[in-house]
Motif scaffolding. Structure first.
Motif, PDB file in Angstrom:
ATOM      1  N   UNK A  39      -6.112 -33.038 -10.231  1.00 29.72           N
ATOM      2  CA  UNK A  39      -4.669 -33.444  -9.745  1.00 29.72           C
ATOM      3  C   UNK A  39      -4.678 -35.097 -10.567  1.00 29.72           C
ATOM      4  N   UNK A  40      -3.285 -35.291 -10.891  1.00 29.72           N
ATOM      5  CA  UNK A  40      -2.988 -36.307 -11.538  1.00 29.72           C
ATOM      6  C   UNK A  40      -1.744 -37.211 -11.036  1.00 29.72           C
ATOM      7  N   UNK A  41      -1.864 -38.322 -10.418  1.00 22.58           N
ATOM      8  CA  UNK A  41      -0.771 -38.968  -9.902  1.00 22.58           C
ATOM      9  C   UNK A  41      -0.125 -38.202  -8.810  1.00 22.58           C
ATOM     10  N   UNK A  42      -0.965 -37.482  -7.988  1.00 19.73           N
ATOM     11  CA  UNK A  42      -0.502 -36.891  -6.877  1.00 19.73           C
ATOM     12  C   UNK A  42      -0.184 -35.257  -7.132  1.00 19.73           C
ATOM     13  N   UNK A  43       0.011 -34.927  -8.525  1.00 25.61           N
ATOM     14  CA  UNK A  43       0.402 -33.831  -9.026  1.00 25.61           C
ATOM     15  C   UNK A  43      -0.841 -32.778  -9.336  1.00 25.61           C
ATOM     16  N   UNK A  44      -0.621 -31.353  -8.901  1.00 27.57           N
ATOM     17  CA  UNK A  44      -1.660 -30.465  -9.089  1.00 27.57           C
ATOM     18  C   UNK A  44      -1.646 -29.776 -10.439  1.00 27.57           C
ATOM     19  N   UNK A  45      -2.376 -30.315 -11.394  1.00 27.79           N
ATOM     20  CA  UNK A  45      -2.325 -29.963 -12.798  1.00 27.79           C
ATOM     21  C   UNK A  45      -2.805 -28.276 -12.876  1.00 27.79           C
ATOM     22  N   UNK A  46      -3.363 -27.900 -11.885  1.00 18.85           N
ATOM     23  CA  UNK A  46      -3.777 -26.427 -11.853  1.00 18.85           C
ATOM     24  C   UNK A  46      -2.617 -25.345 -11.657  1.00 18.85           C
ATOM     25  N   UNK A  47      -1.658 -25.849 -11.049  1.00 24.46           N
ATOM     26  CA  UNK A  47      -0.567 -25.052 -10.715  1.00 24.46           C
ATOM     27  C   UNK A  47       0.783 -25.383 -11.275  1.00 24.46           C
ATOM     28  N   UNK A  48       0.767 -26.523 -12.078  1.00 27.74           N
ATOM     29  CA  UNK A  48       1.828 -26.866 -13.018  1.00 27.74           C
ATOM     30  C   UNK A  48       2.374 -26.062 -14.117  1.00 27.74           C
ATOM     31  N   UNK A  49       3.472 -25.929 -14.096  1.00 29.70           N
ATOM     32  CA  UNK A  49       3.872 -24.898 -15.409  1.00 29.70           C
ATOM     33  C   UNK A  49       3.847 -25.373 -16.610  1.00 29.70           C
ATOM     34  N   UNK A  50       3.571 -24.780 -17.694  1.00 29.11           N
ATOM     35  CA  UNK A  50       3.127 -25.223 -19.118  1.00 29.11           C
ATOM     36  C   UNK A  50       4.332 -26.359 -19.485  1.00 29.11           C
TER      37      UNK A  50
END
Length: 325
Positions: free
Chosen positions: A69-80
């Motif tokens: 997670x970066x700044x509260x955002x889940x990078x594993x689930x984030x779209x490209x």
């Protein structure tokens, strides 16, 4: 507040002879405004974990993690597409080799202005003014003229400053610096480190400093994470780590500093970091460790408590038992 959070991060590369694990189950946190140093020999997987966060590893790499997670955002689930908007803007990186990271076919000014156009949508005049401001900020003389130069027309130190200017162009929340002072003379090294520290103080960004130079760590970092063969083996604030290292590998790194040498000969660590085919069954440092016993060679050591730097070791240094013996 935690800016970057990694849990059980592993990275494997597919090779012609099998799979090689370059990063092995790393947990890491980076707070806002913090300077974290990641240290270790070549082959310890220092940049790979951060390149995995950036999404810049080749297709041969397989990244797994329980959490990124970066700044509260889940990078594993984030779209490209969303991740591409984030990388380079809020999460930026200074690469180790500026001459291989800058595009030789375009001027350095064009490359900076392109980043401003894509991430911030600035107009032509705004981009030019911001590029001049950035060059002044990183200490490049005659910025208007230098913006028209190609990378091969600038020195290594100047290209490194260009890379820093590009990385901070969009005022990132976290800056990752991979060996930012490699191949630079001592004077330029000090200027670059002072610049990064001043930027942290000015903007409040987090800074991850990847290096093998313990002198740089002592002068710049606030917390130190020691990696060996892809594993995090110790983590402490910089002062306690230098005073009382707990993992034998950390102690050996510090003993090898020239200023700590008490004899004519500089202490060294025998052997090399294990690779794909020579990884021991137990502690990965056991073939090189003077304290290793049969248990170390057969069993994987657990991570100890925070009072012992979370060292992964059966025989930690600087404990009451070790001092008493």
């Amino acid at each position: 507040m935690t800016l970057l959070r990694l849990r059980n991060l592993s990275v494997e590369f597919a090779t012609a002879s099998g799979r090689f694990r370059a990063v092995d189950g790393i947990d890491q946190d980076v707070d806002e405004g913090e300077i974290l140093a990641i240290v270790g020999e070549s082959g310890s997987g220092k940049p790979v974990s951060m390149l995995a966060v950036m999404g810049l590893l080749p297709w041969t790499a397989t990244v797994t993690a329980d959490e990124i997670t970066f700044d509260g955002q889940d990078l594993l689930k984030m779209e490209a597409a969303a991740r591409r908007r984030l990388i380079g803007k809020d999460l930026a990186m200074i690469f180790q080799e500026p001459m291989s990271s800058l595009n030789p076919c375009f001027t350095v000014g064009w490359q900076i202005r392109e980043a401003l156009r894509i991430h911030l949508g600035m107009g032509r005049r705004e981009r030019q003014a911001r590029a001049v401001e950035l060059f002044e900020q990183v200490g490049i003389p005659d910025p208007v003229k230098r913006l028209s130069a190609f990378p091969h027309q600038l020195s290594g130190g100047m290209n490194q400053r260009v890379m820093i200017a590009m990385a901070i162009a969009c005022k990132p929340k976290l800056l990752i610096a991979d060996e930012p002072t490699t191949a630079l003379d001592v004077t330029i090294q000090a200027q670059i480190l002072d610049l990064l520290t001043a930027l942290r103080d000015e903007t409040g960004m987090g800074l991850v400093l990847i290096t093998h130079d313990m002198g740089v760590v002592a002068e710049t970092a606030e917390r130190v994470s020691v990696q060996y063969a892809g594993q995090k083996i110790e983590e402490q604030p910089v002062g306690p780590l230098f005073r009382t290292p707990h993992h034998p590998y950390t102690g050996a790194l510090l003993d090898a500093l020239p200023e700590r040498a008490t004899d004519r000969h500089l202490p060294t660590i025998p052997g090399v970091v294990p690779g794909q085919f020579d990884r021991p069954a137990g502690c990965l440092f056991s073939p090189r460790c003077k304290f290793a016993d049969a248990t170390c060679k057969a069993q994987v050591p657990p991570a100890l408590g925070p009072e012992l730097g979370r060292a992964r070791c059966f025989h930690p240094l600087n404990t009451d038992e070790r001092v008493a013996s």
